[in-house]
Design an enzyme around this catalytic site. Sequence first.
Site, mmCIF file in Angstrom:
data_model
loop_
_atom_site.group_PDB
_atom_site.id
_atom_site.type_symbol
_atom_site.label_atom_id
_atom_site.label_comp_id
_atom_site.label_asym_id
_atom_site.label_seq_id
_atom_site.Cartn_x
_atom_site.Cartn_y
_atom_site.Cartn_z
ATOM 1 C CG HIS A 224 -5.069 -0.302 6.591
ATOM 2 N ND1 HIS A 224 -3.670 -0.401 6.839
ATOM 3 C CD2 HIS A 224 -5.574 -0.464 7.930
ATOM 4 C CE1 HIS A 224 -3.532 -0.335 8.117
ATOM 5 N NE2 HIS A 224 -4.846 -0.491 8.604
ATOM 6 C CG HIS A 263 3.216 4.153 4.448
ATOM 7 N ND1 HIS A 263 2.922 5.028 5.555
ATOM 8 C CD2 HIS A 263 2.807 3.138 4.682
ATOM 9 C CE1 HIS A 263 2.614 4.233 6.549
ATOM 10 N NE2 HIS A 263 2.404 3.076 5.913
ATOM 11 C CG ASP A 320 0.326 -4.162 2.306
ATOM 12 O OD1 ASP A 320 0.289 -5.218 2.933
ATOM 13 O OD2 ASP A 320 -0.164 -2.981 2.568
HETATM 14 N N1 COA Z 1 0.286 4.634 -6.970
HETATM 15 C C1 COA Z 1 0.113 5.614 -7.942
HETATM 16 N N2 COA Z 1 -0.099 6.882 -7.339
HETATM 17 C C2 COA Z 1 -0.280 7.010 -6.287
HETATM 18 C C3 COA Z 1 -0.142 5.994 -5.299
HETATM 19 C C4 COA Z 1 0.173 4.654 -5.866
HETATM 20 N N3 COA Z 1 0.418 3.687 -5.001
HETATM 21 N N4 COA Z 1 -0.046 6.230 -4.166
HETATM 22 C C5 COA Z 1 -0.421 7.643 -4.009
HETATM 23 N N5 COA Z 1 -0.470 7.994 -5.337
HETATM 24 C C6 COA Z 1 -0.728 9.572 -5.873
HETATM 25 C C7 COA Z 1 -2.239 9.904 -5.516
HETATM 26 O O1 COA Z 1 -2.713 9.405 -6.799
HETATM 27 C C8 COA Z 1 -2.085 11.289 -5.535
HETATM 28 O O2 COA Z 1 -1.700 11.790 -6.893
HETATM 29 P P1 COA Z 1 -2.636 13.274 -7.286
HETATM 30 O O3 COA Z 1 -2.176 14.196 -5.937
HETATM 31 O O4 COA Z 1 -1.976 13.471 -8.477
HETATM 32 O O5 COA Z 1 -3.965 12.954 -6.938
HETATM 33 C C9 COA Z 1 -0.772 11.362 -4.669
HETATM 34 O O6 COA Z 1 -0.009 10.150 -4.957
HETATM 35 C C10 COA Z 1 -1.079 11.471 -3.104
HETATM 36 O O7 COA Z 1 -2.061 10.438 -2.929
HETATM 37 P P2 COA Z 1 -2.702 10.296 -1.463
HETATM 38 O O8 COA Z 1 -3.600 9.223 -1.353
HETATM 39 O O9 COA Z 1 -3.435 11.680 -1.135
HETATM 40 O O10 COA Z 1 -1.420 10.055 -0.377
HETATM 41 P P3 COA Z 1 -1.548 9.475 0.605
HETATM 42 O O11 COA Z 1 0.040 9.567 1.155
HETATM 43 O O12 COA Z 1 -2.338 9.765 1.647
HETATM 44 O O13 COA Z 1 -1.521 7.764 0.240
HETATM 45 C C11 COA Z 1 -2.004 5.697 0.572
HETATM 46 C C12 COA Z 1 -1.364 6.728 0.904
HETATM 47 C C13 COA Z 1 -1.209 4.190 1.146
HETATM 48 C C14 COA Z 1 -3.460 5.522 0.535
HETATM 49 C C15 COA Z 1 -1.669 5.535 -1.391
HETATM 50 O O14 COA Z 1 -0.148 5.463 -1.406
HETATM 51 C C16 COA Z 1 -2.132 4.285 -1.818
HETATM 52 O O15 COA Z 1 -3.481 4.256 -2.215
HETATM 53 N N6 COA Z 1 -1.466 3.256 -1.896
HETATM 54 C C17 COA Z 1 -1.719 1.914 -2.601
HETATM 55 C C18 COA Z 1 -2.545 1.274 -1.862
HETATM 56 C C19 COA Z 1 -1.461 0.559 -0.603
HETATM 57 O O16 COA Z 1 -0.499 -0.085 -1.056
HETATM 58 N N7 COA Z 1 -1.974 0.676 0.696
HETATM 59 C C20 COA Z 1 -1.218 -0.075 1.539
HETATM 60 C C21 COA Z 1 -0.596 0.969 2.507
HETATM 61 S S1 COA Z 1 0.587 0.173 3.620
#
Ligand code: COA
Length: 390
Positions: A224, A263, A320
């Site tokens: 987050h 996201h 971010d």
């Molecule tokens: N880098 C690489 N791969 C990523 C990624 C990233 N930043 N974000 C998601 N993915 C991949 C995951 O590894 C997953 O791959 P898989 O299906 O092969 O296992 C897939 O995309 C889906 O990920 P998931 O966590 O289920 O998607 P989400 O939409 O729920 O995730 C976040 C949202 C924000 C948790 C995720 O994008 C993330 O961890 N981002 C990095 C942290 C970040 O910047 N957070 C701030 C958010 S404002």
Amino acid sequence: MGKTVDVKNIGLRGVTVADTKVSFIDGEKGILIYRGYRIEDLAEKSTFPEVAYLLLQGNLPNKKQLAGFNEELLKAREIPDQIYEGMKQYPAEALTMDILQSSISILAMHDPELEDDTREANVRKATRLIARLPIIAAAWHRIRKGLAPLSSDDSLSHAANFLWLLHGETPSEEVARDLDICLVLHADHTFNASTFACREVVSTKAHIYAGVAAGVGALSGSLHGGANAKVMKTLLALEGENDIAGWVREKLDRHERIMGMGHAVYKTMDPRAIILKEMAQRLAKTTGMGKLVERSMQIEKTALEEFEKRGKSQIKPNVDFYSATVYHQMGIPLDLMTPIFAISRVAGWTTHIIEEKTGEAQEKPALYRPKAEYVGTYCGLMGCTYTPPS
Ligand code: COA
């Protein structure tokens, strides 16, 4: 509302748990609005205090209302001595997010209106929190360095005063305005993890400070708000790296995440990231940190190409990714990057808390109580009984 939906949904993705009038996101089109106004419009024309007023009151202030709100923010800048005294005892390496969280509980202990749960009293408490979080973060930054906290300069804007309290130098108008825009961009974002935490806590009728403290805790995590500091750490560690594209590919091959990308709601570029990217590039013209911004753009370019190839083209830079380079260029240390997010988001958190408490958006707010599927043992139902340790 009130209907039981018996579907397992890990992480509550896509599940509507309440109605809200505060903000709205269209993740497919990359649209974010606060109380009906588009984020691009607010970032260009409004200021953080105007946006905080808009969120809390539901409408933009007129000149007199804005002057009154700014006056309230100025009057609330003083924080209890106990907070300063505590800071002198804390270990210097304590995280600013932890300092914010514990200080919010101390603010609760000193608030004479704590027990008054009316909308009006909660708006006053929200205003005090908005005024005080930057003071607390800046005071801690100075105390941990062995410096005395500075007094606020009441001639400065909310954003400029924070930079003054941090660095002991009055920022340029341009930098102060840029930070003000960052605060506008981060002020609210519907039911993200921290806002949901705030609303969930106060759905039990806990007070506003308990809700905000929960929000700070949720925001601190690296998935987050904690992502901005992780982005910056990565960028600094990559200084001197000649093969940024190779670094990105290897990281993705190892199934590691690139911080500041992806996201839960946006399936296209986060509209806030577009504004922050332009800001990071513009700031670099005066800070001389063009190479740093260039490095972020190289990561972005390769990551987008690689995500496309790997069938994950929805993953794009989020708020971010470029806020990290913006804050770094403003001289903000790593562990104050997420607190700045909190300093802004407290406007949204408190608005959501008030909406949750008053039921302004839905007739009957309910105590949040999802269920979990039990995947443990049922041995007690099959005859096994407790035996004391032998
Ligand atoms: N880098 C690489 N791969 C990523 C990624 C990233 N930043 N974000 C998601 N993915 C991949 C995951 O590894 C997953 O791959 P898989 O299906 O092969 O296992 C897939 O995309 C889906 O990920 P998931 O966590 O289920 O998607 P989400 O939409 O729920 O995730 C976040 C949202 C924000 C948790 C995720 O994008 C993330 O961890 N981002 C990095 C942290 C970040 O910047 N957070 C701030 C958010 S404002």
